[in-house]
Design an enzyme around this catalytic site. Sequence first.
Site, PDB file in Angstrom:
ATOM      1  N   ASP A   1       0.724  -1.174   0.008  1.00 32.31           N
ATOM      2  CA  ASP A   1      -0.172   0.110   0.115  1.00 32.31           C
ATOM      3  C   ASP A   1       0.967   1.347   0.122  1.00 32.31           C
ATOM      4  OD1 ASP A   1      -2.140  -1.410   0.107  1.00 32.31           O
ATOM      5  OD2 ASP A   1      -3.039  -0.816   1.651  1.00 32.31           O
TER       6      ASP A   1
ATOM      7  N   SER B   1      -5.130   4.808   5.556  1.00 34.42           N
ATOM      8  CA  SER B   1      -4.030   4.192   5.934  1.00 34.42           C
ATOM      9  C   SER B   1      -4.182   3.860   7.550  1.00 34.42           C
ATOM     10  CB  SER B   1      -2.646   4.700   5.588  1.00 34.42           C
ATOM     11  OG  SER B   1      -1.742   3.942   6.371  1.00 34.42           O
TER      12      SER B   1
END
Length: 556
Positions: A79, A471
């Site tokens: 990510d 996140s």
Amino acid sequence: MSRSHKMLKGLEKAPHRSLLFALGMTREEMQRPLIGVVNSANEIIPGHMHLDTIAQAVKDGIRMAGGTPMEFPTIGVCDGLAMNHEGMKMSLPSRELIADSIEISAVAVPFDGLVFIPNCDKIVPGMLMAMLRLNIPSIIISGGPMLPGKMHGQPVDLISVFEGVGELKRGTMTEAELERMEECACPGCGSCAGMFTANSMNCLSEALGLALPGNGTIPAPTSARIRLAKQAGMQVMRLVEKNICPRDIVTSKSIANGVTVDMALGCSTNTVLHLPAIFREAELDLTLDIFDSISRSTPNLCRLSPAGPHHIADLDEAGGIPAVMAELAAHGRLNTDVLTVTGKTLAENLAALQPRITRPKVIRTVDDPYSSEGGIAILKGNLAEHGAVVKQSAVAPEMMQRTGVARVFESEEDAVAAILGDQIKAGDIVVIRNEGPVGGPGMREMLTPTAAISGLGLGADVALLTDGRFSGGTRGAAIGHISPEAAEGGIIALVQDNDQIKIDIPARTLELLVEKQELERRRQEWKPYPKEITSSVLRCYSRMASSAAHGAVTKI
């Protein structure tokens, strides 16, 4: 009859045995339980670059305990590398593909047991989904957390670099300092060092009883991690012998345990997406209301990066997940009669380990928590009728209640350009829409804008709302997963610049302060924001993805 006998036993299976001989397998190996070892090692993700070492240790353990390991791969997305460009749209859909690919491999070859080796982001929940879907004796062993880096004698991590971009723009960091931080923030293998999504899920795998004690916190580069991998390989053989399957372990009681530990640790908001998706595979329901109910009654015992100064390595030194669970259990906050992959109950595990808190600043007690409520809060209101999620343990006190002015953007890129272009001021509420599961498509994480806001020194003055997600490294008043999303006609689609928005995290409300008649007028004029989807994967995901309030799983 064992599962693998369907492929190996009998006259008609001579061709199958011939193919196994081609692999170099002996007849003796064919007579032992066949254990699939799912390895997500690759040269893309720092958290996965050492997983071949972990896999070898797992296979050593399987062989020591009398089994025959057979390794096969799956994909993975980093990510961090996918952040702030179109690559992030692939991250959440990869979770479903990982689960599907493992199911395909494990049905095509009827293994007697499985060991899952993930480490980062969507790979952990994808493997847990496959584990519960297949429901054969299984165990998960992660690659472990990265150690924090050091700069000027202080710990740093990946989030420090993301926030450094804003600090450079603000003038509180030089370009040379940022370049130095780039080189030292991520010192080696492992999942990034804070309580971000990967480490959240690895810790919760342990809390749910699907991994051995230590899975979530033993650092990646240590020999202790290799020993744990060998133990996992040996333990799967005991699970096969006793026919203990994942759905014997994951029950409504263990769900409550997992969410309770989630709240005590202050895990990533992404757990609110992943846990419902995982439990759905076991035909168990986990709603946002359950998250909120448990959060209200669970004290927050840890403040790990990004919410505080400590890292997962500190949590390990402080006693790890067993110490957190023992503290919760001592105050009646956990169901200790649940089964775990040790073959014993949680109560028996804790009695054998006798964990204790060795660093009280890292793990606080129930009597002296960081806060009386858990790390995550679920907000509802006209702007989020089905719910929205915030990591309240990482929100500045000044932002817990705030009314501000909407600044609306149709994509993350547009919002980042405005933030770094000094167009966002104190009191603004940045609204990023059309980034949900359907509208993104893919529900991108947005660490870049939240980190830029923090780096610019606006973390106590600016909120960010989105139908996308954040996140695990995000801090500040970042409220995501707004449902219904803009692409499905949610109220977030009707917000206009200069509208007033009221955030009240203690009251769990999120309100757009616009009259109903005006909203109805806007709805009559509203049209879905046009987006050309060129990717076949994303076209399929956009058509099949459910709401974030239901885990953004694909509809069946």
